[in-house]
Every structure is written in C-alpha cells, then in structure tokens.
Design an enzyme around this catalytic site. Structure first.
Site, PDB file in Angstrom:
ATOM      1  N   GLU A   1      31.416  64.500  54.284  1.00 32.53           N
ATOM      2  CA  GLU A   1      30.812  63.875  55.476  1.00 32.53           C
ATOM      3  C   GLU A   1      29.435  63.288  55.219  1.00 32.53           C
ATOM      4  OE1 GLU A   1      32.417  66.739  55.398  1.00 32.53           O
ATOM      5  OE2 GLU A   1      33.638  67.022  57.190  1.00 32.53           O
TER       6      GLU A   1
ATOM      7  N   ALA B   1      38.700  63.491  59.476  1.00 28.78           N
ATOM      8  CA  ALA B   1      38.751  62.930  60.824  1.00 28.78           C
ATOM      9  C   ALA B   1      38.923  61.420  60.696  1.00 28.78           C
ATOM     10  CB  ALA B   1      37.453  63.253  61.546  1.00 28.78           C
TER      11      ALA B   1
ATOM     12  N   GLY C   1      37.344  66.869  57.869  1.00 25.18           N
ATOM     13  CA  GLY C   1      38.112  67.570  58.903  1.00 25.18           C
ATOM     14  C   GLY C   1      39.390  68.182  58.341  1.00 25.18           C
TER      15      GLY C   1
ATOM     16  N   GLU D   1      38.447  71.387  57.021  1.00 26.60           N
ATOM     17  CA  GLU D   1      38.063  72.241  58.161  1.00 26.60           C
ATOM     18  C   GLU D   1      39.306  72.778  58.873  1.00 26.60           C
ATOM     19  OE1 GLU D   1      35.392  69.112  59.560  1.00 26.60           O
ATOM     20  OE2 GLU D   1      33.795  70.609  59.620  1.00 26.60           O
TER      21      GLU D   1
HETATM   22  N1  3HC Z   1      39.656  57.723  58.600  1.00 22.09           N
HETATM   23  C1  3HC Z   1      40.192  56.502  58.810  1.00 22.09           C
HETATM   24  N2  3HC Z   1      40.750  55.758  57.832  1.00 22.09           N
HETATM   25  C2  3HC Z   1      40.753  56.266  56.592  1.00 22.09           C
HETATM   26  C3  3HC Z   1      40.219  57.534  56.294  1.00 22.09           C
HETATM   27  C4  3HC Z   1      39.656  58.278  57.364  1.00 22.09           C
HETATM   28  N3  3HC Z   1      39.143  59.493  57.184  1.00 22.09           N
HETATM   29  N4  3HC Z   1      40.360  57.774  54.971  1.00 22.09           N
HETATM   30  C5  3HC Z   1      40.972  56.706  54.459  1.00 22.09           C
HETATM   31  N5  3HC Z   1      41.223  55.789  55.433  1.00 22.09           N
HETATM   32  C6  3HC Z   1      41.924  54.509  55.314  1.00 22.09           C
HETATM   33  C7  3HC Z   1      41.142  53.508  54.471  1.00 22.09           C
HETATM   34  O1  3HC Z   1      40.247  52.776  55.290  1.00 22.09           O
HETATM   35  C8  3HC Z   1      42.251  52.638  53.933  1.00 22.09           C
HETATM   36  O2  3HC Z   1      42.629  51.760  54.954  1.00 22.09           O
HETATM   37  P1  3HC Z   1      43.174  50.287  54.603  1.00 22.09           P
HETATM   38  O3  3HC Z   1      44.388  50.492  53.758  1.00 22.09           O
HETATM   39  O4  3HC Z   1      43.425  49.680  55.930  1.00 22.09           O
HETATM   40  O5  3HC Z   1      42.060  49.607  53.839  1.00 22.09           O
HETATM   41  C9  3HC Z   1      43.403  53.630  53.723  1.00 22.09           C
HETATM   42  O6  3HC Z   1      43.106  54.750  54.551  1.00 22.09           O
HETATM   43  C10 3HC Z   1      43.560  54.110  52.305  1.00 22.09           C
HETATM   44  O7  3HC Z   1      42.293  54.575  51.853  1.00 22.09           O
HETATM   45  P2  3HC Z   1      41.743  54.216  50.395  1.00 22.09           P
HETATM   46  O8  3HC Z   1      41.927  52.764  50.130  1.00 22.09           O
HETATM   47  O9  3HC Z   1      40.371  54.775  50.320  1.00 22.09           O
HETATM   48  O10 3HC Z   1      42.755  55.035  49.491  1.00 22.09           O
HETATM   49  P3  3HC Z   1      42.491  55.838  48.155  1.00 22.09           P
HETATM   50  O11 3HC Z   1      43.801  56.367  47.758  1.00 22.09           O
HETATM   51  O12 3HC Z   1      41.715  55.009  47.189  1.00 22.09           O
HETATM   52  O13 3HC Z   1      41.524  57.067  48.546  1.00 22.09           O
HETATM   53  C11 3HC Z   1      40.773  58.940  49.864  1.00 22.09           C
HETATM   54  C12 3HC Z   1      41.965  58.061  49.401  1.00 22.09           C
HETATM   55  C13 3HC Z   1      40.173  59.662  48.668  1.00 22.09           C
HETATM   56  C14 3HC Z   1      41.271  59.903  50.875  1.00 22.09           C
HETATM   57  C15 3HC Z   1      39.692  58.018  50.474  1.00 22.09           C
HETATM   58  O14 3HC Z   1      40.312  57.195  51.450  1.00 22.09           O
HETATM   59  C16 3HC Z   1      38.576  58.741  51.176  1.00 22.09           C
HETATM   60  O15 3HC Z   1      37.661  59.195  50.515  1.00 22.09           O
HETATM   61  N6  3HC Z   1      38.641  58.808  52.508  1.00 22.09           N
HETATM   62  C17 3HC Z   1      37.577  59.338  53.323  1.00 22.09           C
HETATM   63  C18 3HC Z   1      37.419  60.815  53.189  1.00 22.09           C
HETATM   64  C19 3HC Z   1      36.335  61.278  54.121  1.00 22.09           C
HETATM   65  O16 3HC Z   1      35.208  60.814  54.088  1.00 22.09           O
HETATM   66  N7  3HC Z   1      36.662  62.242  54.976  1.00 22.09           N
HETATM   67  C20 3HC Z   1      35.745  62.778  55.923  1.00 22.09           C
HETATM   68  C21 3HC Z   1      35.842  62.030  57.203  1.00 22.09           C
HETATM   69  S1  3HC Z   1      34.626  62.530  58.371  1.00 22.09           S
HETATM   70  C22 3HC Z   1      35.195  64.008  58.958  1.00 22.09           C
HETATM   71  O17 3HC Z   1      36.227  64.463  58.577  1.00 22.09           O
HETATM   72  C23 3HC Z   1      34.309  64.660  59.994  1.00 22.09           C
HETATM   73  C24 3HC Z   1      34.750  66.024  60.308  1.00 22.09           C
HETATM   74  O18 3HC Z   1      33.851  66.938  59.749  1.00 22.09           O
HETATM   75  C25 3HC Z   1      34.818  66.250  61.795  1.00 22.09           C
END
Ligand code: 3HC
Length: 705
Positions: free
Chosen positions: A131, A62, A108, A111
């Site tokens: 998460e 998400a 997400g 999911e």
């Molecule tokens: N939402 C918004 N922005 C995100 C994002 C997300 N889920 N994931 C990554 N980004 C953004 C980062 O902030 C970054 O932005 P920037 O370039 O402006 O700084 C850009 O995308 C690239 O991210 P990384 O620098 O982290 O890139 P990497 O290649 O090193 O890593 C990744 C990629 C492994 C996907 C890492 O970004 C990551 O772990 N992301 C988060 C994953 C996560 O926590 N997902 C769960 C979200 S909560 C959810 O899904 C709730 C659901 O259950 C409803």
C-alpha cells in the site's frame, strides 16, 4: 454477476474468488466473500472453509480504482468500518477458515488471508503489503494483524518497503502456516479437514505479543522513522505506516484498528496517494497504443545486435544479455570494443559487489555478449540497435549498411536522443521496420525506453518493441518523431529556465538544491555534469548548422563556453562544478561559474537579483507543463499520463508528485496559465501559453479531467 463461487468438495466449503485479471476486491467481491463464508459456517455439509483465487492469483488487493470514491476522510471512515467489521465476522467463523494462496496475496488480499484462521501457499506464491507504494497504509487491519503474526520488525519492513516476500520467507516469518508443493486446492482441503478434526481455530487478532516483543517493536518503530529520514524524503505514507503499527503495539486490537482507519483516511485523500495511484494506472496505460491493437502480431526477439560500443551501446547490450538474449556488439576497431567491454565488466563488478549477481552469473551473462568489428552474423539477428555518435550523416550511413546486412524482417532501432528517425528510415531502404529506441543514461539502469514512431514505422515493429521493453525490464512509451522526442524536447525548456535563472542571479548550487528538495534525484547542473556537457553542445552545434534551436527563447551562452574550455562534467573533472579528479563524484563549488554568469548577465543587460526557491520551482515546472501541453496538442504523446511516466522513469521526477502534467493539475491550471502570462510580461513573448493550456483553463478543466 457472481464474482465469488461456492461449492462443497470432500466435506469442505470451497469459496473461489473469480474477478479477473487479479481478483481485486471490488465492493461486490467483499460482500460476496462475506456471504459465502457465512454460508459455509451455516452449511451442515461443510466442516471447514477454504478461500482460494481463480486464475493465476489469490487476491492482488483492494480495487485501487474504488479509492477515487473516497473523497473525504469521512467517506473513508464509513467504508473502512464496514470492511473491518466484515473481516472480524470472517475471523469469528466457527469452522476453520483457510486461505489457499497462489500467485499474489497483496494489500487487502493479504489482509483477507490474515483474517482467516490459517494460510497455506504454493512455493512460488508471494505475499505483501504494498500500500505504501500507493501513498496509503494497509487499511483492512494489516497494520494490526501483521505485527501480531510476524512480529513488529517484519511488519515494519514489509509495510514501509512495500516489497512482497516469497512463500518460504513468509513461512519462516509465521505469516503462512504451510507450503503446498502439489495441487493447492487438494492440499488446502486436506489441511482444512485436519484442522476441523483437531478443532483448531486461530484468530490473529487474539495473539498477544509478550512485553519484551512490544518493547522491541517500539524501538523498531523509532529506528524505522530514523531510517526513513534518508529514504523517504518528502513522503508521508511510510511514516503513517509506522504510526499505525505503533498504535497496534500499544493499543488493544479494536482501538488500534480505529487508529489505522483514521490514518488510512488521511492518506487516501492526500495528493501523494492520488499521484501514486495515477502513476499505477498510467504505467499500465502506456502499453496501450490506440491504433496498435492488442492482437497485433509481434516478432520473437531471439538474437540482437548493437552498433557502437560506447557508454550507451554497452548499456543496451547489457540489457539484452541480462534478459538472456545473445547480442553482437559492434564497433569500428578493436580498441573501441575493448574499452566498451571493459566498461561493461566494470558495471557488472559493481552489481556483484552489491550482492545482486554472483561471479558465475556475471560470466554467463558476459558470455552472451559477442564483440565484433564486422557485420558478420547480422543476417541472423532479429533486431539491431544503433548507438553510434549523435551525427546525422554517420547514422544515415549506418542505417544504409544495416538495410543491406540484416535479414529482411529484422527490426532496425536507433538510440538517437534527438535526430529525425524518418531520415534513418529512408536510408535503410525499409522504413516500416525502422523506429527509435531511445534509452536513458545509464542505459542498463534507467527504466525508460522511448519508442519513437516514424512516419512509416509498422505496427508490428511498435508492438514488438513494447513487448521487448517489458522483457528487458523497461517501461516502453510510444512517442512521435519530433526533435528531442518527448523527453528531451521538454527537457530543453527545463534546462533553458535553469540557465536563465542562473544568469538572473540564482546559483548552480541553489538551483540543484531546490530541485532535489522538490524530489528529483539530481538537479539540472549535477545531471549535466553526469551526462556530459559535450553531448548537449554537439546537439546545439548540429541545430545551429540547420538553423534551429532546441527551445524557444534566449539561449544561454554559458554551457557552450564550458564546452569550449573542455569542461565536460564529471568525466573531465570539471563542468558546472569542480571535481576531485576526472571521473570523481566529489564536487565543490567553482567560483568561475559565478564569474561567467555575471559576464553573461552583463552582456544581456540583466541586473542579477536574489531569487527565491519558490520561483525556481515555479519557473521550471511551468516550463515543463506548458511544453508538455504543446507536445500533447501536436500529438507527439498519446496521453498526459505518458509524459508523466516518461519523466518519472527517464529523469526521476518524484513519483509522489505524479509527473509534470499531474503536478500541474495539483498546482491548478489557472495558476499555471497565469504564471505563463506573468513570465511573458516579465521576460518576453517566448513565454507563450500553449493553446491547449488556455483551452483547458477556459473550460475549467485540468489535463486529467
Ligand atoms: N486494483 C485494480 N486494478 C488492478 C489491481 C488492483 N489492486 N491490481 C492490478 N490491477 C489491474 C491493472 O491495472 C491491470 O489492468 P489493465 O489490464 O486494464 O491494464 C491488470 O489488473 C493486470 O495488472 P498488471 O498489468 O499489473 O499485471 P501483472 O501480472 O504485471 O502484475 C500484480 C500483477 C503484481 C498483482 C500487479 O498488478 C500489482 O502489483 N497490483 C497492485 C497490487 C497492490 O498494490 N495491491 C494493494 C492495493 S491497495 C489495498 O489493498 C488497500 C487495502 O489495504 C485496503
């Protein structure tokens, strides 16, 4: 803008999510996926539907930024009701719906994939429910579908740990149905067509776990809760995950889903989640230095050298070797080198004993470290890190040597923890290539790298250092060249308060206990015993010689008295605590410290008193926030988030509190300011409010508004 594309390929509807860089599920992505899937269902030209990500990944989750909009649990409940309904609509598609995963399917993203009928993935893809690392639970059905798909034990591990699993493991666990070794889309179309021809559709939500699996799952929930008592102190989200999974095991899908939404709504509004989300973005923000553009040229680091084979130098050499970069390790004589190499070997032996490296990998890595007592080969290296004794004259002469023996564009970094980088820069004769690389002890473990910018440090050296930090597995934060830089400058205030609290009546044990309960891995006195009381004492001696002190205010004499007694901490078997033997970690209280505290209190006219735990936390965190505000005002740190990242990675400040500046905002800056004023009245003018703190309070703002 269209973020989701639709096309027909070989009789299959291909729905491509294209929201760079990671295909995060912004609100419009959710609705466009929904529309495209329904279009595929209605499209006579499609017998099946494939969902795939454009670019380097499937869906990373998400959109974390959008959680800011969920101000109240009611907002969250309303939003998630729509998401759950949308996923059910997808799952009800009358044609096989296949998720084709490459890169990451996280949060997400996984999911969405679980609401598809099948999941296939490339061999190097990863899937996960991270998460919990953002202080929330999976909120789009993950806690309900994943246990049905992979069993409760696997779901508990994935959702409470947050670590993604690789495709082969996901296949074995039943999370994905097939690994595709060739072109993913071609494989997905073939897979989807076969399922359409076989008229096969599988809805995860309809999977019914057998009674014995439910019983085992409930037992696993209890066991997980018990284990979390050790690993998740002070946290709510990991327990919330267990609650949601347990609901999924005991309730029908729809009711379990409502429970998940309620738990998600509670978590997303928590301070824990806000702090963890703040750090997620702050960690990425630190790599952006306002006047060092993204396209600044960087130097390729192919070979490195480290001067000084002591604890820090050895750890730094290990960082390079671990990243596959050959490194020369220089010290003055063979005996010092041998000691350094022996320590490195011992460190690798520990890594090996934990199963993190094989004997062969250790030998290969050690082979990248070349010990030397001369500067031979220094003309071939791209970077040198100086890690000699913290002594200005010695460091200056080392930089003068390095200016002569290295190639003209070699970067010269100092691992000094306090000293003036500009003086090393002048000594080297080429100041644009000189900067600080301040590692934290143990250098091969701690993830922080303070990149200290001198007056004349060039942008290329900074951009190269940021890139290198990533390669070495560190988080690089660029800071200015003030005494102690950011981490140790602020630490001096933290330590000042710890010493004064001791003199005023708290015990070493109480202060350490209170701060570990707050969430730090170790309290101030335990930390000093590990780092070495001699290190701080030598810095104080140097400062005295130039007429300065580390922090404003009274300086306790106790640490210097311990130093004079040869009590340097764990390494000498005694420091703030007594240890079983030199090098041992088994500590006991030493009544001597109480005697010293009584003596010093008498000398300073302090009547010792019982001090409550709240005052300890308040005094120490207020000192950090007030000095942090000065650091920001004087522009030695770019953003409050940089300070938070420094404290989380350099000192283990609890992530769920977001770092000292974020924590101050959660306490409320008016409270922080009124504490400073109260302490000023009680203790003296050295407790002067930072002008920025006063300005922010006057404007009704926090560090982050
Ligand atoms: N939402 C918004 N922005 C995100 C994002 C997300 N889920 N994931 C990554 N980004 C953004 C980062 O902030 C970054 O932005 P920037 O370039 O402006 O700084 C850009 O995308 C690239 O991210 P990384 O620098 O982290 O890139 P990497 O290649 O090193 O890593 C990744 C990629 C492994 C996907 C890492 O970004 C990551 O772990 N992301 C988060 C994953 C996560 O926590 N997902 C769960 C979200 S909560 C959810 O899904 C709730 C659901 O259950 C409803």
């Amino acid at each position: 803008m269209t973020l989701v594309r639709y096309e027909i390929r070989d009789g299959v509807a291909v729905v491509t999510i294209d929201n760079p860089p990671v295909n995060a599920l912004a609100a419009s992505v959710w609705s466009e996926i929904d529309e495209a899937v329904q279009r595929g269902v209605a499209d006579a030209a499609a017998e099946a539907i494939v969902l795939i990500g454009a670019g380097t990944t499937f869906i990373a989750g998400a959109d974390i930024k959008a959680f800011e909009l969920l101000k109240t649990p009611a907002d969250s409940m309303a939003r998630s009701e729509g998401t759950h309904a949308l996923l059910k609509r997808m799952e009800d598609a009358s044609k096989p719906l296949v998720a084709a995963i490459h890169g990451n399917a996280l949060g997400g993203g996984l999911e969405v994939a679980q609401a598809c009928h099948f999941r296939i993935a490339t061999r190097n893809a990863k899937v996960g429910q991270p998460e919990v690392m953002l202080g929330i639970v999976p909120g789009a059905g993950g806690t309900q579908r994943l246990p049905r798909l992979a069993g409760a034990a696997m779901a508990l591990t994935m959702c409470t740990g947050g670590k993604p699993v690789a495709a082969p493991e996901a296949l074995a666990a039943g999370i994905i149905d097939q690994i595709v070794d060739g072109d993913l889309l071609t494989g997905a179309i073939a897979f989807a067509t076969a399922k359409a021809r076989a008229r096969e559709i599988r809805k995860v939500r309809d999977i019914v776990l057998p009674a014995d699996a439910v019983t085992a799952g409930l037992e696993a929930c209890d066991a997980t809760r018990a284990a979390l008592k050790r690993t998740a102190k002070g946290l709510r989200a990991p327990y919330a995950v267990v609650d949601a999974i347990e609901a999924g095991l005991t309730l029908p899908f729809d009711q379990g889903s409502v429970r998940e939404r309620e738990i998600f709504a509670e978590c997303v509004a928590s301070t824990e989640s806000k702090a963890l989300r703040h750090l997620f973005f702050a960690e990425r923000e630190v790599a952006k230095v306002p006047d060092v553009p993204k396209d600044t040229p960087t130097k390729e680091i192919r070979r490195a050298a480290v001067v000084g084979a002591g604890t820090m130098g050895g750890g730094i050499a290990m960082n390079y070797a671990n990243a596959g970069i050959p490194v020369l390790l220089k010290d003055v004589d063979q005996a010092a080198l041998e000691r350094g190499i022996a320590t490195i070997r011992r460190n690798y032996a520990v890594t090996m004993s934990k199963g993190k490296m094989t004997a062969e990998q250790v030998e290969q890595t050690m082979a990248l470290i070349t010990p030397t007592t001369s500067y031979d080969g220094f003309d071939q290296v791209d970077i040198v890190t100086e890690a000699v004794f913290e002594d200005m004259d010695l460091k200056k002469s080392t930089f003068a040597d390095l200016g002569k023996v290295t190639g003209p564009d070699c970067i010269l970094a100092s691992n000094s923890s306090t000293l003036d980088i500009d003086q090393f820069a002048s000594a080297s004769g080429r100041p644009s290539q000189v900067l600080g690389h301040h590692y934290f002890s143990p250098a091969n473990v701690m993830k922080l790298l303070e990149i200290v910018r001198g007056r004349q440090t060039g942008k290329e050296a900074i951009a190269t250092s940021l890139k290198l930090a990533k390669k070495l597995g560190k988080v690089g934060v660029v800071v200015g060249n003030c005494f102690g830089f950011v981490a140790n400058r602020m630490l001096a205030y933290y330590m000042r308060e710890a010493y004064l609290l001791l003199e005023e009546g708290a015990s070493v044990e109480q202060i350490d206990r209170v701060l570990t309960e707050f969430g730090l891995p170790v309290g101030p006195f335990g930390m000093q015993d590990i780092a070495g009381i001699d290190v701080g004492a030598r810095i104080r001696q140097y400062l005295k010689s130039i007429g300065k002190s580390r922090a404003e205010g009274p300086q306790s004499a106790i640490p210097d008295r311990l130093f004079e007694m040869g009590r340097y901490g764990q390494k000498t078997g005694a420091g703030w605590y007594k240890y079983d033997a030199p090098g041992s970690r088994n500590r006991t209280t030493d009544p001597l410290i109480e005697d010293l505290a009584n003596e010093e209190a008498r000398k300073r006219g302090i009547v010792r008193r019982p001090i409550n735990d709240e005052e300890i936390v308040a005094r120490i965190t207020t000192a950090l926030a007030n000095e942090g505000a000065r650091v920001l005002e004087e522009k030695f740190a770019t953003r409050p988030g940089d300070i938070d990242v420094i404290y989380v990675y350099g000192f283990g400040f609890p992530r769920h509190r977001g770092g000292p500046m974020f924590y101050a905002d959660t306490v409320g800056l008016p409270t922080v300011l009124s504490r400073v004023n109260e302490y000023r009245a009680r203790f003296g003018d050295y407790w002067e409010p930072a002008p920025m703190l006063e300005k922010l309070v006057a404007a009704g703002r926090g560090f982050y508004d």
